[in-house]
Scaffold this motif. Structure first.
Motif, PDB file in Angstrom:
ATOM      1  N   ALA A  44      -9.010   1.040  -2.073  1.00 37.94           N
ATOM      2  CA  ALA A  44      -8.981   1.175  -0.617  1.00 37.94           C
ATOM      3  C   ALA A  44      -9.991   0.185  -0.043  1.00 37.94           C
ATOM      4  CB  ALA A  44      -9.351   2.597  -0.220  1.00 37.94           C
ATOM      5  N   LEU A  45      -9.663  -0.391   1.089  1.00 41.38           N
ATOM      6  CA  LEU A  45     -10.567  -1.357   1.713  1.00 41.38           C
ATOM      7  C   LEU A  45     -11.491  -0.642   2.691  1.00 41.38           C
ATOM      8  CD1 LEU A  45      -7.959  -4.175   2.182  1.00 41.38           C
ATOM      9  CD2 LEU A  45      -9.881  -4.159   0.611  1.00 41.38           C
ATOM     10  N   LYS A  46     -12.764  -0.695   2.401  1.00 39.18           N
ATOM     11  CA  LYS A  46     -13.767  -0.028   3.228  1.00 39.18           C
ATOM     12  C   LYS A  46     -13.741  -0.599   4.644  1.00 39.18           C
ATOM     13  CE  LYS A  46     -16.898   1.078  -0.524  1.00 39.18           C
ATOM     14  NZ  LYS A  46     -18.121   0.759  -1.211  1.00 39.18           N
ATOM     15  N   GLY A  47     -13.834   0.310   5.600  1.00 43.73           N
ATOM     16  CA  GLY A  47     -13.848  -0.111   6.998  1.00 43.73           C
ATOM     17  C   GLY A  47     -12.471  -0.395   7.559  1.00 43.73           C
ATOM     18  N   HIS A  48     -11.424  -0.194   6.760  1.00 37.00           N
ATOM     19  CA  HIS A  48     -10.050  -0.458   7.193  1.00 37.00           C
ATOM     20  C   HIS A  48      -9.188   0.732   6.772  1.00 37.00           C
ATOM     21  CE1 HIS A  48     -11.012  -4.630   8.211  1.00 37.00           C
ATOM     22  NE2 HIS A  48     -11.784  -4.585   7.136  1.00 37.00           N
ATOM     23  N   LYS A  49      -9.287   1.803   7.535  1.00 36.19           N
ATOM     24  CA  LYS A  49      -8.636   3.068   7.203  1.00 36.19           C
ATOM     25  C   LYS A  49      -7.133   2.882   6.938  1.00 36.19           C
ATOM     26  CE  LYS A  49      -8.052   7.748   9.033  1.00 36.19           C
ATOM     27  NZ  LYS A  49      -8.388   8.514   7.894  1.00 36.19           N
ATOM     28  N   GLY A  50      -6.714   3.356   5.774  1.00 41.12           N
ATOM     29  CA  GLY A  50      -5.304   3.312   5.408  1.00 41.12           C
ATOM     30  C   GLY A  50      -4.853   2.033   4.735  1.00 41.12           C
ATOM     31  N   LEU A  51      -5.742   1.056   4.625  1.00 44.05           N
ATOM     32  CA  LEU A  51      -5.389  -0.234   4.025  1.00 44.05           C
ATOM     33  C   LEU A  51      -5.891  -0.298   2.583  1.00 44.05           C
ATOM     34  CD1 LEU A  51      -4.000  -2.878   4.857  1.00 44.05           C
ATOM     35  CD2 LEU A  51      -6.225  -3.764   5.509  1.00 44.05           C
ATOM     36  N   TRP A  52      -4.997  -0.707   1.693  1.00 46.22           N
ATOM     37  CA  TRP A  52      -5.292  -0.821   0.260  1.00 46.22           C
ATOM     38  C   TRP A  52      -4.987  -2.241  -0.197  1.00 46.22           C
ATOM     39  CZ3 TRP A  52      -6.512   3.443  -2.982  1.00 46.22           C
ATOM     40  CH2 TRP A  52      -6.518   4.675  -2.340  1.00 46.22           C
ATOM     41  N   GLU A  53      -5.529  -2.597  -1.363  1.00 47.92           N
ATOM     42  CA  GLU A  53      -5.196  -3.897  -1.949  1.00 47.92           C
ATOM     43  C   GLU A  53      -4.785  -3.722  -3.399  1.00 47.92           C
ATOM     44  OE1 GLU A  53      -8.449  -6.693  -1.934  1.00 47.92           O
ATOM     45  OE2 GLU A  53      -9.674  -5.484  -3.268  1.00 47.92           O
ATOM     46  N   ILE A  54      -3.814  -4.549  -3.809  1.00 46.47           N
ATOM     47  CA  ILE A  54      -3.448  -4.688  -5.212  1.00 46.47           C
ATOM     48  C   ILE A  54      -4.094  -5.976  -5.667  1.00 46.47           C
ATOM     49  CG2 ILE A  54      -1.573  -5.105  -6.844  1.00 46.47           C
ATOM     50  CD1 ILE A  54       0.176  -3.312  -5.114  1.00 46.47           C
ATOM     51  N   ARG A  55      -4.808  -5.906  -6.773  1.00 44.57           N
ATOM     52  CA  ARG A  55      -5.606  -7.025  -7.270  1.00 44.57           C
ATOM     53  C   ARG A  55      -4.924  -7.631  -8.498  1.00 44.57           C
ATOM     54  NH1 ARG A  55     -11.100  -5.872  -5.928  1.00 44.57           N
ATOM     55  NH2 ARG A  55     -11.775  -6.358  -8.034  1.00 44.57           N
ATOM     56  N   SER A  56      -4.467  -8.866  -8.370  1.00 41.77           N
ATOM     57  CA  SER A  56      -3.746  -9.523  -9.464  1.00 41.77           C
ATOM     58  C   SER A  56      -4.481 -10.758  -9.943  1.00 41.77           C
ATOM     59  CB  SER A  56      -2.347  -9.944  -8.992  1.00 41.77           C
ATOM     60  OG  SER A  56      -1.581  -8.827  -8.636  1.00 41.77           O
ATOM     61  N   ASN A  57      -4.519 -10.918 -11.264  1.00 43.86           N
ATOM     62  CA  ASN A  57      -5.076 -12.126 -11.868  1.00 43.86           C
ATOM     63  C   ASN A  57      -3.918 -13.043 -12.238  1.00 43.86           C
ATOM     64  OD1 ASN A  57      -7.845 -11.320 -11.831  1.00 43.86           O
ATOM     65  ND2 ASN A  57      -7.329  -9.864 -13.440  1.00 43.86           N
ATOM     66  N   LEU A  58      -4.027 -14.293 -11.816  1.00 38.82           N
ATOM     67  CA  LEU A  58      -2.969 -15.272 -12.045  1.00 38.82           C
ATOM     68  C   LEU A  58      -3.426 -16.337 -13.037  1.00 38.82           C
ATOM     69  CD1 LEU A  58      -1.864 -15.790  -8.335  1.00 38.82           C
ATOM     70  CD2 LEU A  58      -1.015 -14.119  -9.983  1.00 38.82           C
ATOM     71  N   SER A  59      -2.499 -17.207 -13.391  1.00 35.90           N
ATOM     72  CA  SER A  59      -2.813 -18.300 -14.310  1.00 35.90           C
ATOM     73  C   SER A  59      -3.885 -19.206 -13.698  1.00 35.90           C
ATOM     74  CB  SER A  59      -1.544 -19.104 -14.603  1.00 35.90           C
ATOM     75  OG  SER A  59      -1.031 -19.655 -13.404  1.00 35.90           O
ATOM     76  N   GLY A  60      -4.631 -19.850 -14.551  1.00 34.34           N
ATOM     77  CA  GLY A  60      -5.653 -20.785 -14.093  1.00 34.34           C
ATOM     78  C   GLY A  60      -6.853 -20.111 -13.452  1.00 34.34           C
TER      79      GLY A  60
END
Length: 116
Positions: free
Chosen positions: A56-72
């Motif tokens: 969950a993103l602090k200070g942004h109620k209801g907003l989440w992030e998916i964290r992806s690692n990409l090539s390079g």
């Protein structure tokens, strides 16, 4: 045993019919698109999912992030919210600094506010 999605992902669609996260994904290399898609799928089947995949993103109620690692060594983020029982993919970007740029957060917040 058949596993079911706990939270179905759907793309945010603007009032003009644009689907920005889908467009962003289609512009990426296939391997990057697959990595992000796999992470979204993991969140759909495993919701609620915590770190390191989702937060969950602090200070942004209801907003989440998916964290992806990409090539390079690149890092992608897909912001979403839960709306009407679905994961609405609001905004995606390639992260270039430690701190998430305010304009990226504002884009996601603006789209979240526009959901009916």
């Amino acid at each position: 045993m058949v596993e079911h999605k706990r939270l179905l992902a759907r793309f945010f669609e603007s009032h003009t019919g644009r689907v920005p996260v889908r467009e962003w994904l289609l512009a990426m290399a296939v391997e990057d698109r697959k990595a992000i898609g796999k992470d979204i799928c993991t969140a759909e089947f495993g919701w609620p999912v915590g770190m390191p995949l989702c937060r969950a993103l602090k200070g942004h109620k209801g907003l989440w992030e998916i964290r992806s690692n990409l090539s390079g060594g690149r890092i992608a983020r897909v912001f979403f919210c839960v709306h009407e029982g679905a994961m609405v993919l609001l905004h995606g970007f390639i992260k270039k600094s430690q701190k998430t740029p305010a304009r990226e957060l504002e884009t996601a917040n603006q789209r979240m506010r526009g959901l009916k």
